[in-house]
Scaffold this active site. Structure first.
Site, PDB file in Angstrom:
ATOM      1  N   GLU A   1      47.642  32.584  22.192  1.00 42.78           N
ATOM      2  CA  GLU A   1      46.255  32.702  23.029  1.00 42.78           C
ATOM      3  C   GLU A   1      45.207  31.838  22.480  1.00 42.78           C
ATOM      4  O   GLU A   1      45.334  31.146  21.458  1.00 42.78           O
ATOM      5  CB  GLU A   1      45.418  33.753  22.520  1.00 42.78           C
ATOM      6  CG  GLU A   1      44.393  33.943  23.688  1.00 42.78           C
ATOM      7  CD  GLU A   1      43.574  35.478  23.776  1.00 42.78           C
ATOM      8  OE1 GLU A   1      42.911  36.514  24.722  1.00 42.78           O
ATOM      9  OE2 GLU A   1      43.808  36.142  22.505  1.00 42.78           O
TER      10      GLU A   1
ATOM     11  N   LYS B   1      45.158  38.214  32.351  1.00 41.98           N
ATOM     12  CA  LYS B   1      44.983  39.298  31.082  1.00 41.98           C
ATOM     13  C   LYS B   1      44.598  40.469  31.847  1.00 41.98           C
ATOM     14  O   LYS B   1      43.283  40.284  32.393  1.00 41.98           O
ATOM     15  CB  LYS B   1      44.340  37.966  30.064  1.00 41.98           C
ATOM     16  CG  LYS B   1      43.636  39.638  29.006  1.00 41.98           C
ATOM     17  CD  LYS B   1      42.757  38.863  27.706  1.00 41.98           C
ATOM     18  CE  LYS B   1      43.187  40.159  26.483  1.00 41.98           C
ATOM     19  NZ  LYS B   1      42.264  38.739  25.429  1.00 41.98           N
TER      20      LYS B   1
ATOM     21  N   CYS C   1      46.925  38.955  23.809  1.00 41.47           N
ATOM     22  CA  CYS C   1      46.124  39.658  22.631  1.00 41.47           C
ATOM     23  C   CYS C   1      45.970  41.599  22.264  1.00 41.47           C
ATOM     24  O   CYS C   1      46.701  41.922  22.113  1.00 41.47           O
ATOM     25  CB  CYS C   1      44.919  38.462  22.862  1.00 41.47           C
ATOM     26  SG  CYS C   1      43.905  38.855  20.950  1.00 41.47           S
TER      27      CYS C   1
END
Length: 334
Positions: free
Chosen positions: A60, A133, A166
């Protein structure tokens, strides 16, 4: 079932390489262009050094960095597909590899904030998966919550791939969603600093074990004059054990052999600890077929749009004002 990495393609399965890309210092669009060139150069170098590799993963923020003063500005945003993703696609096609890349994506709705996006490109240069995300790292991240769900695509060596970004990896339900849709290799790309290093390792393992799937995770590495990003790429077996663990070195390439068929076989043949099955078939010994309703209140409330914690009304932080973000919603930081 251990792995020490390899330079060659295994007879079954595939070889993966996760790149601990140095945390980029980005102050201009020129810096982004430089990062893209560096990523493409690294992709080709990795293929040359590990000729059997079929999947190369970048963390990321490796494309656009983490300049919080500018990361929402139009200058820093990219489109998917767009000119930059075409460069990545060309590189994957030339190297004949699958690539996982990170993009901060301009929102098609100009009234809303950008998305934090991951793409998978196949060896023909086609974007075969696009993921936005779902769980931004609030309250520090300003990204708009993803709207594409958790897609799964075919990958090398019999794999079915999904990508989380993440903080997504801290949400066990998201890993379960990927597995429920058939994923047997769960990829996590991250830009975490050292505050959650232990939790990173723990959740990479637990996401694998709870769902009988491999996890391949890679983080930025190095210092950006504020935080240290820990690297520590990690490949976990479907039984939750760590096969390969990277160190904190920028530019370290973490490689490992993945055998998706072994995860598939465990899902088909295990009785004890086949927990992804047991969730929807409680007590199947006493009750043929099992009980299909797990009776979980939070799942029912989520589905009904009524999710609320008992302590929610007393929570101190529920918006981004601690980091200077407005609380009114809509597009900001242009």
């Amino acid at each position: 079932m251990g792995s020490i990495g390899s330079m060659g393609k295994p007879i079954e399965g595939f070889l993966v390489a996760a790149i601990q890309f140095p945390v980029p210092i980005v102050n201009s669009r020129k810096d982004i262009d430089h990062n893209i060139e560096s990523i493409i150069r690294t992709l080709h170098a990795t293929k040359a050094g590990y000729p059997g590799v079929e999947l190369i993963i970048f963390p990321e923020y490796s494309t656009q960095g983490l300049n919080t003063a500018k990361w929402l500005s139009e200058e820093f945003l990219l489109d998917v597909p767009g000119k930059e993703t075409e460069l990545y696609a060309k590189a994957c096609k030339e190297a004949k590899v699958y690539g996982v890349l990170s993009i901060m994506e301009r929102n098609p709705d100009s009234n809303e904030n950008p998305y934090n996006t991951a793409i998978i490109i196949d060896p023909q240069g086609k974007i075969i998966l696009k993921y936005r995300k779902l769980f931004p790292w609030n309250p520090i991240e300003p990204w708009y919550p993803g709207d594409l769900g958790m897609p799964v695509c075919e990958g090398p060596g019999g794999s079915k791939l999904a990508v989380c970004i993440c903080h997504d990896g801290m949400i066990p339900e998201l890993a379960r969603e990927a597995a429920y849709k058939g994923c047997n290799v769960y990829i996590r790309i991250s830009g975490y600093s050292t505050q959650v290093n232990d939790q990173w390792i723990l959740t990479n393992r637990s996401n694998a074990w709870h769902n009988l799937m491999y996890t391949v995770s890679v983080n930025l590495a190095g210092y950006d004059n504020v935080f240290y990003y820990f690297g520590e790429g990690q490949i976990c077996n479907f039984d939750g054990t760590t096969l390969v663990q990277g160190h904190r070195n920028p530019w370290e390439i973490v490689t490992g052999e993945i055998y998706p068929k072994m995860a598939d076989n465990a899902r088909l043949s295990w009785g004890l600890e086949n927990n992804i099955y047991n969730l929807g078939h409680r007590g199947y010994v006493a009750k043929p077929g099992g009980e299909h309703d797990a009776g979980l209140t939070y799942i029912k409330d989520l589905a009904a749009g009524k999710y609320k914690l008992p302590w929610e009304d007393h929570m101190k932080i529920k918006d981004g004002s601690i980091y200077g973000y407005p609380t009114t919603g809509g597009r900001f930081g242009k």
